[in-house]
Design an enzyme around this catalytic site. Structure first.
Site, short mmCIF file in Angstrom:
data_model
loop_
_atom_site.label_atom_id
_atom_site.label_comp_id
_atom_site.label_asym_id
_atom_site.label_seq_id
_atom_site.Cartn_x
_atom_site.Cartn_y
_atom_site.Cartn_z
N GLU A 31 -1.81 2.04 -18.27
CA GLU A 31 -3.26 2.17 -18.47
C GLU A 31 -3.58 3.18 -19.57
OE1 GLU A 31 -4.66 2.93 -14.41
OE2 GLU A 31 -4.80 0.77 -14.09
N GLU A 81 -10.69 3.63 -2.67
CA GLU A 81 -11.14 3.06 -3.94
C GLU A 81 -11.62 1.62 -3.79
OE1 GLU A 81 -8.25 3.21 -7.09
OE2 GLU A 81 -9.49 2.00 -8.43
N ASP A 91 -2.81 -3.34 -6.78
CA ASP A 91 -3.43 -2.02 -6.80
C ASP A 91 -4.29 -1.78 -5.57
OD1 ASP A 91 -4.18 0.45 -7.69
OD2 ASP A 91 -5.56 -0.25 -9.23
C1 GCU Z 1 -6.05 2.34 -10.42
C2 GCU Z 1 -7.24 3.23 -10.49
C3 GCU Z 1 -7.12 4.22 -11.59
C4 GCU Z 1 -5.80 4.98 -11.46
C5 GCU Z 1 -4.65 4.01 -11.35
C6 GCU Z 1 -3.31 4.65 -11.07
O1 GCU Z 1 -5.99 1.50 -11.53
O2 GCU Z 1 -8.41 2.45 -10.66
O3 GCU Z 1 -8.22 5.08 -11.54
O4 GCU Z 1 -5.62 5.83 -12.52
O5 GCU Z 1 -4.88 3.10 -10.33
O6 GCU Z 1 -2.84 4.50 -9.96
O7 GCU Z 1 -2.73 5.27 -11.93
#
Ligand code: GCU
Length: 666
Positions: free
Chosen positions: A274, A381, A353
């Site tokens: 990400e 979440e 996730d």
């Molecule tokens: C999810 C979440 C993110 C987080 C990521 C992770 O995508 O929405 O906010 O950073 O998980 O586990 O690194």
């Protein structure tokens, strides 16, 4: 007045169950009297018994077994186990370290707080050995005070890029130690801005102080690390794990860090995920990155926890070959055996996730020569933002009990992460935590059950969801049997109810993009995140079979064959693995479409029943708790209604198939 609740450590007067004379004297053996964990344990014991029963116990210290420094590995379980037993004139707590004594003390306080008969509970000696070596909380707190995926206020660790240490910090350590947590990562896995400087002089003194406070409760401090620190704070132009300058920089840096923060247990790393930097940039593997850091950290007895949440988040929704569910496996499995012995791979429970229902990650039971740790999320979440009540322990029990068929008798996820299956030295379980600076720590008082429950379950995976919930309610809300029963009736089914009014049959992701609260059936359908339901007028689901992305085959047999076949696949996961017509008959005898309608109507109705149950508790629980949860239920009901109506309308409009029961669909 404190500006935060004591929750289950707010010991209030208790009825004495049975003969409590025995609580007047305690014999502690296994930790030195001067050990600061023992000092804290004794204070806890005295404060707790005084407040609950008006007893000021005499404490006799036995042989000190010597206090080995806090370790990270398998040996931790030996050091942390304890036995509570009775002798003629008192209670004995036998352990091999201060931590063992501390856990024994909390066991006794829990027994008293739950108004159980001390003599009956400990009559034949109660020996408890922690199921997992590492029992960790991961804070996603940012140094500006915000919390990524936080639903209970701001961070209590940081204000304006400074670390805050106050009474709340100490009480937090007590709170989590009391349920058996022994490690904590205090900053977000996405390490940016000020957090990149955690490993510099700017924060060393505060971190050292924090580490000492935690150590006093048997908790080891960890930090999330910016993989590209060499560039961002080190002035180098590379973070290539094989580059000599990079290695040299880390050697100097770690020497400094462990010198200044002696209690530090190691680091958690989110790399190549990400948008975060990682070894892929340099054509290196995840193992190259993890091993480089681990080799250097080893000298300090430290570990590197490396996350497996590595996937392509720039996918094209038109592409039906790339499957995000495969990514963790494809990225990490080929290097099984290459990770050095102080690396632990941290694996999210599911391949996507933290959806309300996912299969278990095939890395668990796939990897055989690598230290592994399970990652779950108690921050809600995708499960209702601590507005909707969703007691997650039943889900965690399912995860832990899942048989991976990795060979041998001990093949459940619980066995693997305990370190028993593969004889791993480093292993355990981590939860993305749900705390913040709200008065009640977790936004919704009932969400406290997930914080309490995660710790209890991590410590003893044999405990049932019911036992844990009951302890939580008795210790935190009420010891009145009728009230306890009503609250258990709210907590225990809440996860399945949440699942029923949200996304059906394992498909997930029908949430509002970015915030992840509320319904948006197509919110992620034409996006880049690899999260699709593929619904059209004929059917819905993702083909992950041998004819589709092949994901189902990543499991060991017989799981692979079970998931690959729509006739064998469990209903609750069938749309995760298969694209099916709306008229497909499930094992339940219902068609897919009728299941969608029924579960959504039922889920909403059940949420209403939960709210009614809660309303009936007015005057029977603290006003503050009552109002907090009531207000949340009001929001939960409007959320549940939107989910119910939007999902049902969406699939009615797509499929054109009416509800057999003729209920209103919009
Ligand atoms: C999810 C979440 C993110 C987080 C990521 C992770 O995508 O929405 O906010 O950073 O998980 O586990 O690194």
């Amino acid at each position: 007045m404190k500006n935060y609740a004591d929750l289950w450590t707010g010991y209030k007067a208790r009825k004495s169950a049975g003969d409590i004379a025995v609580l007047k004297k305690f014999y502690l053996s296994g930790g030195a009297e001067s050990d600061k964990i023992v000092i804290n344990a004794v204070k806890e014991l005295k404060d707790g018994l005084k407040a609950m029963l008006g007893i000021d116990p005499e404490v006799v210290y036995g042989q000190a077994a010597g206090c080995a420094p806090v370790a990270n590995g398998k040996d931790i379980q030996d050091r942390e186990e304890y036995t509570v037993s009775l002798c003629d004139d008192g209670v004995r707590i036998d352990a091999k370290s201060g931590s063992g004594i501390l856990y024994g003390v909390f066991d006794v306080l829990r027994t008293v707080s739950c108004e159980k008969d001390v003599k009956a509970v400990y009559a034949s000696g109660k020996k408890v050995r922690p199921s997992n070596p590492l029992r960790m909380l991961n804070h996603w707190d940012n140094m500006d005070g915000s919390i990524e995926r936080g639903y209970s206020g701001e961070s209590f660790f940081y204000v304006d890029n400074e670390i805050v240490i106050d009474d709340r910090t100490r009480d937090y350590a007590r709170l989590i130690a009391s349920v058996g947590i022994n490690a904590v990562v205090i900053n977000n896995v996405n390490v940016k801005q000020a957090a990149s400087y955690m490993i510099t002089d700017r924060y060393f003194d505060k971190l050292a102080e924090l580490g000492e406070i935690f150590a006093g409760y048997g908790i080891r401090l960890f930090l999330s690390l910016n993989y590209a620190s060499t560039i961002e704070i080190g002035g180098l132009d590379s973070a290539d794990p094989l580059d000599e300058n990079v290695i040299a920089w880390w050697k100097t840096k770690m020497a400094e860090v462990f010198d200044r923060i002696p209690t530090l247990g190691g680091f958690l790393v989110k790399a190549d995920s990400e948008g975060r930097p990682g070894p892929f940039t340099y054509g290196r593997t995840q193992a190259d990155g993890a091993n480089m850091l681990a080799d250097i950290a080893k000298e300090y007895g430290a570990i590197i926890i490396w996350r497996c949440f590595v996937y392509n988040c720039r996918q094209d929704w038109r592409d039906r070959k790339t499957d995000r569910a495969r990514a963790g496996y494809d990225n990490f499995m080929p290097m099984d055996g290459d990770y050095h012995d102080n690396v632990i791979l941290q694996i999210k429970n599911g391949p996507m996730d933290f959806q309300i229902r996912e299969p278990i990650s095939p890395l668990l039971g796939g990897l055989k020569k690598t230290n592994q740790m399970l990652e779950v999320q108690i921050a809600q979440e995708y499960t209702g933002h601590q507005i909707d009540v969703c007691y997650l322990i039943p889900e965690f029990k399912e995860i832990l009990g899942f048989r991976t068929y990795c060979g041998g008798d001990k093949d459940t996820v619980a066995d693997i992460i305990s370190g028993d299956t593969f004889g791993s030295r480093y292993s355990g379980i981590a939860a993305v935590t749900n705390t913040g600076n709200d008065f009640n720590w977790t936004g919704n008082y009932l969400a406290g059950a997930n914080l309490f429950g995660f710790g209890r379950l991590a410590f003893d995976t044999e405990l049932s969801s019911e036992e844990i919930a009951e302890e939580f309610v008795r210790m935190t809300i009420s010891t009145d049997d009728a009230v306890v029963k009503e609250i258990l009736d709210i907590l225990l089914p809440s996860r399945e109810i949440y699942e029923r009014y949200t996304s059906p049959l394992g498909i997930g992701w029908m949430v509002t993009p970015a915030t992840h609260y509320g319904c948006s059936v197509d919110g992620y359908e034409y996006d880049r995140w690899g999260t699709y339901h593929r619904a059209d007028h004929l059917g819905i689901g993702v083909d992950r079979t041998d004819k589709g992305t092949g994901y189902a085959l990543l499991y060991n047999e017989p799981n692979a064959s079970t998931y690959n076949d729509p006739e064998k696949c469990p209903d609750e996961l069938v749309l995760f693995f298969h694209h099916l017509p709306y008229t497909h008959k499930l094992h339940s005898g219902k068609t897919v479409i009728q299941h969608i309608y029924d579960t959504h109507f039922e889920g909403y109705a059940e949420a209403q029943q939960l709210a009614e149950k809660w309303n009936a508790l007015k005057g029977k629980v603290d006003e503050d708790i009552f109002e907090n949860v009531s207000e949340r239920f009001t929001r939960q009901l409007s959320n549940a209604r939107e989910w119910c109506d939007q999902v049902n309308s969406y699939f009615f409009r797509k499929s054109g198939i009416p509800d057999e029961k003729g209920r209103q669909i919009w």
